[in-house]
Design a protein around this motif. Sequence first.
Motif, PDB file in Angstrom:
ATOM      1  N   ASP A   1       0.887  -1.160   0.000  1.00 35.73           N
ATOM      2  CA  ASP A   1       0.000   0.000   0.000  1.00 35.73           C
ATOM      3  C   ASP A   1       0.925   1.210   0.000  1.00 35.73           C
ATOM      4  O   ASP A   1       1.658   1.443   0.976  1.00 35.73           O
ATOM      5  N   VAL A   2       0.909   1.983  -1.076  1.00 44.00           N
ATOM      6  CA  VAL A   2       1.897   3.066  -1.196  1.00 44.00           C
ATOM      7  C   VAL A   2       1.690   4.188  -0.183  1.00 44.00           C
ATOM      8  O   VAL A   2       2.564   5.035  -0.010  1.00 44.00           O
ATOM      9  N   THR A   3       0.537   4.192   0.486  1.00 48.36           N
ATOM     10  CA  THR A   3       0.323   5.223   1.507  1.00 48.36           C
ATOM     11  C   THR A   3       1.077   4.910   2.801  1.00 48.36           C
ATOM     12  O   THR A   3       1.138   5.746   3.698  1.00 48.36           O
TER      13      THR A   3
ATOM     14  N   GLU B   1       6.441   2.429   5.445  1.00 48.90           N
ATOM     15  CA  GLU B   1       7.215   1.220   5.791  1.00 48.90           C
ATOM     16  C   GLU B   1       7.038   0.123   4.744  1.00 48.90           C
ATOM     17  O   GLU B   1       7.986  -0.583   4.392  1.00 48.90           O
ATOM     18  N   GLN B   2       5.804  -0.033   4.259  1.00 44.91           N
ATOM     19  CA  GLN B   2       5.564  -1.040   3.210  1.00 44.91           C
ATOM     20  C   GLN B   2       6.338  -0.692   1.934  1.00 44.91           C
ATOM     21  O   GLN B   2       6.840  -1.571   1.233  1.00 44.91           O
ATOM     22  N   VAL B   3       6.419   0.588   1.640  1.00 44.43           N
ATOM     23  CA  VAL B   3       7.136   1.000   0.426  1.00 44.43           C
ATOM     24  C   VAL B   3       8.641   0.754   0.600  1.00 44.43           C
ATOM     25  O   VAL B   3       9.327   0.298  -0.332  1.00 44.43           O
ATOM     26  N   GLN B   4       9.144   1.003   1.796  1.00 43.17           N
ATOM     27  CA  GLN B   4      10.566   0.707   2.053  1.00 43.17           C
ATOM     28  C   GLN B   4      10.821  -0.799   1.914  1.00 43.17           C
ATOM     29  O   GLN B   4      11.829  -1.217   1.332  1.00 43.17           O
ATOM     30  N   ALA B   5       9.875  -1.604   2.402  1.00 40.29           N
ATOM     31  CA  ALA B   5      10.020  -3.068   2.287  1.00 40.29           C
ATOM     32  C   ALA B   5      10.006  -3.491   0.813  1.00 40.29           C
ATOM     33  O   ALA B   5      10.704  -4.440   0.420  1.00 40.29           O
ATOM     34  N   LEU B   6       9.237  -2.785   0.001  1.00 39.21           N
ATOM     35  CA  LEU B   6       9.221  -3.053  -1.449  1.00 39.21           C
ATOM     36  C   LEU B   6      10.604  -2.795  -2.059  1.00 39.21           C
ATOM     37  O   LEU B   6      11.127  -3.620  -2.826  1.00 39.21           O
TER      38      LEU B   6
END
Length: 249
Positions: A63-65, A68-73
Amino acid sequence: MSDLSGKSAIVTGASSGIGEATARRLAAEGAGIALAARRTDRLEDLQAEIEADGGEAIVVATDVTDREQVQALADATLAAFGSIDILINNAGVMPLSFIKNLHEDEWEQMVDVNVKGVLHCVGAVLPTMLEQESGHIVNVSSTAGRRLFPGGAVYCGTKHFVRALSEGMRKELAPHHNIRVTSIQPGAVDTELTNTITDEEVIEMFEERHSGIEPLESDDIAESILYVVTAPDRVDVEELMVLPSDQRT
Ligand SMILES: NC(=O)c1ccc[n+]([C@@H]2O[C@H](COP(=O)([O-])OP(=O)(O)OC[C@H]3O[C@@H](n4cnc5c(N)ncnc54)[C@H](OP(=O)(O)O)[C@@H]3O)[C@@H](O)[C@H]2O)c1
């Protein structure tokens, strides 16, 4: 050897529309693709398709919002492919509404995904690209990043932001760090993007505005993005606006 062999690309919003088509196209040119979105069932189907065609892809629920998820990507991409060469910063939403109808939650959602989400992705890949002294960030803006229309004040605002961000980034990153930045500005493309519009007045207006126009296909934009990312290193396409031939506004 294909144009993108040995390179890796993150594609956000790869579960449908422009992102899906772009991921498929870049994979066909040899890039290893990190497929990012929330609907992982769709990403898994695309991964299977890419692998069946001899390509390479990983699926990262994102979820780009969520920073932390984006860093994990970004971390997963680096771990899988050893580099982050291309970011297709594409995830976006377009719940158009008339300002007077006060769809404030939808205003906020557009800012969260189209503005903050785009920034999260830039922030997550830049350290790697700076260290590599190479990279290409393609931010998906829109004709709405250059033109305004009723019902689109907030959406157009977010897409103007993406265009401004891209120009600013290019000025800083291209000359000193060998990082190219491009803003792609599609006109009407036949995707699921309009499904999130809830304002009945806008739905009516939108149908009228687009009647008689043959929209672009997602593959048309994927092809434009392929051109941009496979251009020789000396060529930096700052902006690319691609419209249906009969779209006037
Ligand atoms: N279609 C057009 O006419 C047009 C014209 C100009 C520009 N654009 C831009 O093109 C981009 C792609 O749109 P599209 O037309 O291909 O529409 P689409 O088919 O609806 O695709 C939108 C993508 O964004 C993803 N997304 C939405 N919210 C997200 C979130 N919070 N986190 C991660 N991913 C999210 C969706 O995946 P999940 O729901 O699975 O997360 C989906 O894959 C957007 O930025 C849009 O503004 C489209």
